[in-house]
Design an enzyme around this catalytic site. Sequence first.
Site, mmCIF file in Angstrom:
data_model
loop_
_atom_site.group_PDB
_atom_site.id
_atom_site.type_symbol
_atom_site.label_atom_id
_atom_site.label_comp_id
_atom_site.label_asym_id
_atom_site.label_seq_id
_atom_site.Cartn_x
_atom_site.Cartn_y
_atom_site.Cartn_z
ATOM 1 N N ASP A 14 42.105 -2.911 135.544
ATOM 2 C CA ASP A 14 43.567 -3.030 135.597
ATOM 3 C C ASP A 14 44.064 -3.636 134.276
ATOM 4 O O ASP A 14 43.807 -4.804 133.977
ATOM 5 C CB ASP A 14 43.972 -3.920 136.784
ATOM 6 C CG ASP A 14 45.475 -3.886 137.002
ATOM 7 O OD1 ASP A 14 45.912 -3.487 138.085
ATOM 8 O OD2 ASP A 14 46.222 -4.254 136.055
ATOM 9 N N ARG B 108 52.826 0.193 140.380
ATOM 10 C CA ARG B 108 52.269 1.235 141.230
ATOM 11 C C ARG B 108 51.908 0.619 142.572
ATOM 12 O O ARG B 108 51.126 -0.326 142.621
ATOM 13 C CB ARG B 108 51.025 1.792 140.531
ATOM 14 C CG ARG B 108 50.557 3.094 141.063
ATOM 15 C CD ARG B 108 49.478 3.633 140.159
ATOM 16 N NE ARG B 108 48.235 2.884 140.271
ATOM 17 C CZ ARG B 108 47.036 3.444 140.130
ATOM 18 N NH1 ARG B 108 46.933 4.723 139.852
ATOM 19 N NH2 ARG B 108 45.955 2.728 140.239
ATOM 20 N N THR C 244 50.169 3.601 148.293
ATOM 21 C CA THR C 244 50.609 4.999 148.108
ATOM 22 C C THR C 244 50.343 5.508 146.695
ATOM 23 O O THR C 244 50.411 6.715 146.449
ATOM 24 C CB THR C 244 52.126 5.110 148.353
ATOM 25 O OG1 THR C 244 52.791 4.335 147.339
ATOM 26 C CG2 THR C 244 52.516 4.561 149.722
ATOM 27 N N ASP D 10 46.341 -6.827 134.484
ATOM 28 C CA ASP D 10 45.577 -8.027 134.859
ATOM 29 C C ASP D 10 44.725 -8.514 133.704
ATOM 30 O O ASP D 10 44.621 -9.716 133.446
ATOM 31 C CB ASP D 10 44.682 -7.724 136.071
ATOM 32 C CG ASP D 10 45.495 -7.618 137.356
ATOM 33 O OD1 ASP D 10 46.670 -8.039 137.357
ATOM 34 O OD2 ASP D 10 44.947 -7.116 138.354
HETATM 35 O O1 LIG Z 1 49.467 6.794 136.215
HETATM 36 P P1 LIG Z 1 49.668 5.879 137.389
HETATM 37 O O2 LIG Z 1 48.844 6.281 138.589
HETATM 38 O O3 LIG Z 1 51.116 5.671 137.723
HETATM 39 O O4 LIG Z 1 49.045 4.466 136.978
HETATM 40 C C1 LIG Z 1 49.279 3.885 135.745
HETATM 41 C C2 LIG Z 1 50.145 2.658 135.879
HETATM 42 O O5 LIG Z 1 49.422 1.608 136.548
HETATM 43 C C3 LIG Z 1 49.432 0.443 135.721
HETATM 44 O O6 LIG Z 1 50.510 -0.373 135.992
HETATM 45 P P2 LIG Z 1 50.550 -1.357 137.257
HETATM 46 O O7 LIG Z 1 51.164 -0.684 138.428
HETATM 47 O O8 LIG Z 1 49.200 -1.949 137.471
HETATM 48 O O9 LIG Z 1 51.585 -2.454 136.803
HETATM 49 P P3 LIG Z 1 51.362 -3.655 135.763
HETATM 50 O O10 LIG Z 1 51.442 -3.049 134.388
HETATM 51 O O11 LIG Z 1 52.493 -4.569 136.047
HETATM 52 O O12 LIG Z 1 50.022 -4.272 136.019
HETATM 53 C C4 LIG Z 1 49.517 1.018 134.328
HETATM 54 O O13 LIG Z 1 49.896 0.076 133.363
HETATM 55 C C5 LIG Z 1 50.484 2.148 134.497
HETATM 56 O O14 LIG Z 1 51.832 1.761 134.429
HETATM 57 O O1 LIG Z 2 42.564 2.463 135.904
HETATM 58 C C1 LIG Z 2 43.754 2.101 136.014
HETATM 59 C C2 LIG Z 2 44.710 2.847 136.730
HETATM 60 C C3 LIG Z 2 45.995 2.377 136.797
HETATM 61 N N1 LIG Z 2 46.308 1.216 136.220
HETATM 62 C C4 LIG Z 2 45.404 0.478 135.528
HETATM 63 O O2 LIG Z 2 45.739 -0.588 134.988
HETATM 64 N N2 LIG Z 2 44.141 0.938 135.464
HETATM 65 MG MG LIG Z 3 48.420 -3.478 136.657
#
Ligand SMILES: O=P(O)(O)OC[C@H]1O[C@H](OP(=O)(O)OP(=O)(O)O)[C@H](O)[C@@H]1O
Ligand SMILES: O=c1cc[nH]c(=O)[nH]1
Ligand SMILES: [Mg+2]
Length: 209
Positions: free
Chosen positions: A200, A104, A108, A203
């Site tokens: 997150d 994400r 944006t 993370d």
């Molecule tokens: O519903 P949304 O607003 O799209 O947010 C949710 C997304 O954000 C996080 O991923 P992230 O972008 O942090 O990637 P990662 O899993 O690599 O940390 C999570 O694991 C989802 O995939």
């Molecule tokens: O709260 C949140 C939202 C998006 N992605 C995450 O990992 N945590």
């Molecule tokens: Mg993430």
Amino acid sequence: MGRLVICDHPLIQHKVTIIRDKETNTKQFRELVDEVAMLMAYELTRDLPLEEVTVQTPVADAKGFMIAGRTMGLVPILRAGLGMVDGVLQILPSAKVGHIGLYRDHETLQPVEYYISLPTDVAERELIVIDPMLATGGSANAAIEMLKKRGCRPTKLMCLIAAPEGVRAVQEKHPDVDIYLAALDEKLNEHGYIVPGLGDAGDRLYGTD
Ligand SMILES: O=P(O)(O)OC[C@H]1O[C@H](OP(=O)(O)OP(=O)(O)O)[C@H](O)[C@@H]1O
Ligand SMILES: O=c1cc[nH]c(=O)[nH]1
Ligand SMILES: [Mg+2]
């Protein structure tokens, strides 16, 4: 509209509360996410088709039921979705696993696609899309869209925690997909994080930030 199922078994609620705690370390976090995924998999598999079979006990014939066919596929959204796969595979050991890479964009909040790899017979399988967090719903919707474009049948979305905004977004775009959660939270904050959420997920699973 797809069903919204909150898997609120006491064991799941207990473990999710520890997962949320910012004092929970990476090792514990990873183990608990896996355990909750395994417990949720019971609920997700409640409607698996059965076929009647007969086995011989040491005493007599016994009619029973077994799962009809091996028709499931799991599609975790990288990275964080990976943390739930092993737990689900403990319940569905024959499931095949595809991967969708999305992150994400921090500014944006739009999902950016970077990877897709699917088993060859994926179109014949009923797919569970897996991601611990359903925030705006952009990532889940993009993943479901990517699968549908390739002729696949994503029927379930499995997340640990969702914001109401994300649930609505998926229900509107993909009314044919049922959503399974361990908890439905209050809202999103101005940075698109779920409140209270768990921070997150990627993370916390992998010790990055
Ligand atoms: O519903 P949304 O607003 O799209 O947010 C949710 C997304 O954000 C996080 O991923 P992230 O972008 O942090 O990637 P990662 O899993 O690599 O940390 C999570 O694991 C989802 O995939
Ligand atoms: O709260 C949140 C939202 C998006 N992605 C995450 O990992 N945590
Ligand atoms: Mg993430």
